[in-house]
Design a protein around this motif. Structure first.
Motif: not given
Ligand SMILES: [Zn+2]
Length: 484
Positions: A140-165
């Motif tokens: 997600s871009t920062i704008a897309e993250i901001d657009a998630m708004g209150s959905r992110l309150r107290n949320a558990i967030v998977l912040m990075a892509r799966p590690q492939s290297e």
């Protein structure tokens, strides 16, 4: 051998290289003292006690933590018991003291599974137990993250892509062969995300996210975790997961599986404890007592294992070298001082502070004949990185010769970064660090949850103690200081 000496000038370089003692024939070797050092270690070794006390008893020694402080006080007492002069702590500013008190990381649906997850050092606590379906923002871009708004309150967030290297290979052994050496820690790939990590964290904090998860850049259940004392007290709590589990969670989240996680991080933060300590003691010198031979290693470690290869093995070897010299009632010409550093893992904080405090004046810097540091890698000491100093290398080559049967290999002319001799080098003081083994170090134990005592052989630490004691003694006894 003697008669060959007169003809070495006609031998090809490769043959001369087999007999490095010729090049350093003028360097006196104290064979009686070296024999005494080796005998003391063989008969009365204290290495096993030192090493298992540091690793099994004190455990992780994150700088500033209560366990670090306990280990530092124990080191002061040990130096006092050895009969060293003036054992004491020297404080430096690190940041607020942090230790982990609780960690739960579980998948509770669609099935139960405990997760292999570790809090980053200085992560804030979660506000109680967090339960929910994780939200993936790695693409997600920062704008897309901001657009998630209150959905992110107290949320558990998977912040990075799966590690492939992954870092799949340890760096080559610098002590083998005669080739030039590429030194330094190999770079770790990732973790990656569409937006920069620091920006994602700031926006998650603004939106009140509960916890942010990232994958380790290591494989096979090895989890590499660090952290920073500069982490804000109200930052988003952060966890690092085994890469394989993290990848599974992202796939399940994308597939809209009925995925639920339960996470809780509990930490203890001491706002009043902003300093950590270096540990200092010495054997006073004789006719050259104003000059100092310094030996040292970093006492601190990361927090997910017990810091066995990084760096309890080297601390044990360095303390043991001082014990041996004290036990032999050695009376060196120069003062032999030991410093066990704190804050190395946060950027050489303890050694930088010490250099700033004690070596600001040229006259102070000139008193340090040499600093010998023990850190990168694990196992036997094979030699030293010589920081481009050919004059010092000739001397160190001569000192390796009487230790050949202990498995020493060679000194390399190259320098190395990222350990506690660096502030000394930058101050213009001759300072060198040990060459050790890198097998299973980069890919497995360095800064990971696998850095336990089993990764170290006691006999290798004993060998390192002998090498350190011999080098300190030789440096303290020769007529001249080590050349710059
Ligand atoms: Zn380290």
């Amino acid at each position: 051998m003697k008669s060959m000496k007169t003809v070495t000038w006609v031998l090809p370089a490769a043959v001369v290289a087999l007999f490095p003692t010729f090049a350093a024939a003028q360097e006196p070797i104290d064979t009686a003292q070296i024999a005494a050092i080796r005998a003391e270690e063989r008969v009365h070794s204290g290495v096993s006690d030192l090493f298992y006390t540091l690793t099994d008893k004190f455990g992780p020694r994150l700088s500033g933590s209560p366990a670090y402080d306990a280990a530092a006080r124990w080191a002061v007492n040990s130096f006092r018991e050895y009969g060293l002069a003036n054992p004491h702590l020297e404080p430096f500013r690190l940041g607020r003291a942090w230790s982990l008190e609780k960690l739960t990381a579980e998948m509770t649906s669609p099935r139960y599974m405990p997760l292999l997850a570790y809090a980053e050092a200085w992560s804030p606590a979660t506000s109680g137990v967090l339960t929910g379906t994780p939200i993936y923002v790695g693409d997600s871009t920062i704008a897309e993250i901001d657009a998630m708004g209150s959905r992110l309150r107290n949320a558990i967030v998977l912040m990075a892509r799966p590690q492939s290297e992954f870092l799949a290979q340890d760096r080559p052994e610098p002590s083998l062969g005669e080739e030039p050496v590429k030194t330094g820690n190999p770079p770790f790939p990732g973790p990656s995300s569409k937006a920069p990590r620091s920006e994602i964290l700031l926006h998650l904090q603004k939106l009140g996210a509960g916890v942010a998860l990232t994958p380790s850049a290591t494989q096979h259940g090895t989890v590499r975790v660090q952290g920073s004392p500069a982490t804000a007290a109200d930052a988003v709590p952060t966890l690092v997961l085994a890469s394989e589990q993290y990848g599974m969670l992202v796939r399940m989240a994308r597939a809209k599986e009925p995925l639920t996680l339960r996470i809780e991080i509990g930490v203890h933060i001491n706002q009043d404890r902003l300093d950590s300590d270096n540990v200092v003691a010495e054997i006073p010198g004789a006719d050259l007592k104003d000059q100092v031979v310094l030996v040292g290693a970093h006492l601190d470690s990361w927090h997910t294992a017990v810091g066995a290869t990084d760096n309890a093995d080297a601390v044990s070897a360095t303390m043991e070298a001082m014990r041996i010299l004290a036990k032999l009632h050695a009376s060196p010409r120069r003062t032999i001082r030991v410093v066990l550093w704190g804050g190395e893992e946060q950027g050489l904080v303890g050694s930088r502070a010490w250099v700033a405090q004690h070596l600001g004046q040229k006259v102070e810097r000139d008193r340090i004949s040499v600093y010998l540091n023990d850190d990168p890698g694990t196992g036997k000491t094979y030699g030293f990185y010589m920081e481009g100093n050919a004059g010092a290398k000739r001397i160190f080559d001569a000192w390796l010769t009487p230790l050949a049967d202990l498995g020493v290999r060679r000194n390399v002319i190259e320098g190395i970064v990222a350990t506690d001799h660096v502030p000394f080098v930058e101050a213009g003081v001759p300072a060198f660090t040990t060459i050790k083994d890198f097998s299973n170090y980069d890919v497995r134990t360095r800064h990971t949850n696998a850095d336990f005592a089993d990764a170290v052989k006691i006999e290798d630490v004993q060998q390192s103690a002998i090498v350190m004691a011999v080098f300190a003694w030789q440096a303290a006894m020769r007529d001249e200081r080590i050349p710059h």
